[in-house]
Design an enzyme around this catalytic site. Structure first.
Site, short mmCIF file in Angstrom:
data_model
loop_
_atom_site.label_atom_id
_atom_site.label_comp_id
_atom_site.label_asym_id
_atom_site.label_seq_id
_atom_site.Cartn_x
_atom_site.Cartn_y
_atom_site.Cartn_z
N HIS A 53 54.00 37.05 90.64
CA HIS A 53 53.62 38.43 90.30
C HIS A 53 53.87 39.37 91.49
O HIS A 53 52.93 39.93 92.07
CB HIS A 53 52.14 38.42 89.91
CG HIS A 53 51.68 39.58 89.09
ND1 HIS A 53 51.78 40.88 89.51
CD2 HIS A 53 51.12 39.62 87.86
CE1 HIS A 53 51.27 41.67 88.58
NE2 HIS A 53 50.87 40.94 87.57
N GLN A 103 42.45 35.50 82.44
CA GLN A 103 43.80 36.09 82.43
C GLN A 103 44.61 35.59 83.63
O GLN A 103 44.12 35.56 84.76
CB GLN A 103 43.66 37.63 82.48
CG GLN A 103 44.90 38.35 82.98
CD GLN A 103 45.24 39.58 82.17
OE1 GLN A 103 45.12 39.60 80.95
NE2 GLN A 103 45.67 40.63 82.85
N ASP A 136 54.98 48.14 80.94
CA ASP A 136 54.53 46.75 80.89
C ASP A 136 55.44 46.03 79.90
O ASP A 136 55.21 46.08 78.69
CB ASP A 136 53.06 46.70 80.48
CG ASP A 136 52.43 45.32 80.71
OD1 ASP A 136 53.17 44.40 81.12
OD2 ASP A 136 51.22 45.18 80.47
N GLU A 146 58.29 40.67 88.15
CA GLU A 146 57.64 39.36 88.15
C GLU A 146 58.51 38.33 87.46
O GLU A 146 58.65 38.34 86.24
CB GLU A 146 56.30 39.49 87.41
CG GLU A 146 55.47 40.71 87.84
CD GLU A 146 54.40 41.10 86.83
OE1 GLU A 146 54.02 40.27 85.99
OE2 GLU A 146 53.95 42.25 86.89
N ARG A 172 45.19 42.19 94.46
CA ARG A 172 45.89 43.32 93.84
C ARG A 172 47.04 43.72 94.78
O ARG A 172 46.98 44.69 95.51
CB ARG A 172 44.91 44.48 93.62
CG ARG A 172 45.50 45.70 92.96
CD ARG A 172 45.92 45.47 91.53
NE ARG A 172 44.79 45.16 90.66
CZ ARG A 172 44.95 44.47 89.51
NH1 ARG A 172 46.14 44.03 89.11
NH2 ARG A 172 43.90 44.21 88.75
N ARG A 175 45.75 31.78 91.11
CA ARG A 175 45.71 32.95 92.01
C ARG A 175 44.36 33.16 92.68
O ARG A 175 44.26 33.97 93.60
CB ARG A 175 46.12 34.22 91.26
CG ARG A 175 45.20 34.65 90.13
CD ARG A 175 45.67 35.99 89.55
NE ARG A 175 44.89 36.42 88.40
CZ ARG A 175 44.94 37.64 87.88
NH1 ARG A 175 45.74 38.54 88.44
NH2 ARG A 175 44.23 37.96 86.84
C1 BG6 Z 1 51.14 41.98 84.37
C2 BG6 Z 1 50.85 42.07 82.90
O1 BG6 Z 1 51.86 40.83 84.64
O2 BG6 Z 1 49.91 41.91 85.10
C3 BG6 Z 1 49.97 43.28 82.63
O3 BG6 Z 1 52.07 42.17 82.17
C4 BG6 Z 1 48.71 43.22 83.48
O4 BG6 Z 1 49.65 43.35 81.25
C5 BG6 Z 1 49.11 43.06 84.95
O5 BG6 Z 1 47.96 44.40 83.30
C6 BG6 Z 1 47.92 42.96 85.91
O6 BG6 Z 1 47.06 41.95 85.53
P1 BG6 Z 1 45.73 41.67 86.33
O7 BG6 Z 1 45.04 40.54 85.63
O8 BG6 Z 1 46.14 41.29 87.74
O9 BG6 Z 1 44.96 42.96 86.31
#
Ligand code: BG6
Length: 294
Positions: free
Chosen positions: A162, A81, A207, A269, A56, A86
């Site tokens: 990201h 997701q 977002d 990003e 994060r 990563r």
């Molecule tokens: C962004 C997305 O790139 O990443 C968001 O557009 C998402 O929708 C965010 O909430 C964080 O994603 P994650 O999987 O790291 O919680």
């Protein structure tokens, strides 16, 4: 240049004081500091650093899909997701340096099908190679990803860097580079919109997936507190996602600490996330961003 490789992280320090640190899980850049020791990236204090989840903060790498898996794209529908790059453990391949007035250091990392666990390989059975280079010099940080198809079957990919930028105050952040650009607003039911108000400012959750009208060579500039702070130049990354979770969403993320941290970060990003890039046998897709300190 100093390299410390404790089997979990690789750090490099230029003689002039700039530094970068990369976690082998995800080849995630965790820290980038200027000569004065000022941190440029935001990193949650509760980030998972053991590969159980994406970091994060810093610069997680999104591959081979962006966002949640979707039954509309069966080849990636079994992946988590933002994909597996990563969280997978990458290999550190070594460094190259140039000394003198324009000193720089390049750190190389690799990930291939053989490095993945069985479950991930079963969910996405393609043969691929990723080569990720992190180059630090006095004024900039370049991250370059080369994706190659090492199997016989073609595969589709999306990818994105990201980046979590550290800012003084999100309400004073202004981002330029999206003039007259179309975007998808994920906070507003994925509606397609066109940016009229330039630059972009923040007063709540954001977002958005922009396709900047002027193309990847035109820089995206992040200003904070009235000062231009970061200039992002993209190569082969046609979209830019802007994300800030704001107070409520930050509250709901267990790895987001401190909860007030949304005031001090903004994700900008650079990615290729609209549709899919098809990579045929033996083909490569190379993409990069360079972040200059303004
Ligand atoms: C962004 C997305 O790139 O990443 C968001 O557009 C998402 O929708 C965010 O909430 C964080 O994603 P994650 O999987 O790291 O919680």
């Amino acid at each position: 240049v100093t390299i410390s490789d404790d089997n979990a992280r690789v750090a490099a320090l230029l003689p002039t004081g700039e530094s970068v640190e990369v976690l082998l899980f995800g080849a995630t850049v965790l820290s980038w500091k200027d000569a004065a020791g000022d941190e440029k990236l935001w990193l949650s204090e509760a980030s998972k650093l053991d590969g159980s989840k994406g970091v994060r903060g810093g610069i997680p790498i999104v591959f081979p899909l962006f966002g949640p898996p979707n039954a509309d794209h069966p080849a990636t529908s079994k992946l988590p997701q933002h994909g597996f790059a990563r969280t997978a453990r990458w290999e550190y391949l070594g460094k190259s340096t140039s000394e003198g007035s324009s000193s720089s250091v390049k750190l190389d990392f690799g990930l291939s099908s053989e490095n993945l666990d069985d479950a991930t390989r079963a969910a996405w059975p393609y043969k691929f190679g990723l080569l990720y280079s992190v180059t630090l010099d006095r004024e900039s940080l370049n991250t370059t990803l080369v994706i190659s198809n090492q199997g016989d079957e073609s595969f589709d990919l999306q990818t994105l860097l990201h980046t979590y930028f550290r800012v003084k105050d999100i309400t004073s952040v202004r981002i330029s580079g999206f003039e007259d650009s179309s975007y998808v607003d994920k906070v507003d039911g994925a509606k397609a919109k066109t940016e009229a108000s330039a630059p972009v400012t923040f007063s709540g959750e954001a977002d958005r997936v922009y396709t900047p009208a002027k193309g990847p060579g035109h820089p995206v500039i992040v200003s904070d507190d009235g000062q231009p702070r970061f200039r992002i130049v993209r190569d082969n990354l046609d979209q830019v996602v802007i994300w800030n979770p704001w107070a409520d969403k930050a509250e709901g993320m267990s790895d987001f600490v401190p909860k007030s941290g949304y005031k001090n970060m903004v994700c900008v990003e650079a990615g290729s996330v609209k549709g899919w890039q098809k990579l045929d046998k033996s083909d490569t897709f190379e993409a990069a961003q360079t972040i200059f300190l303004s």
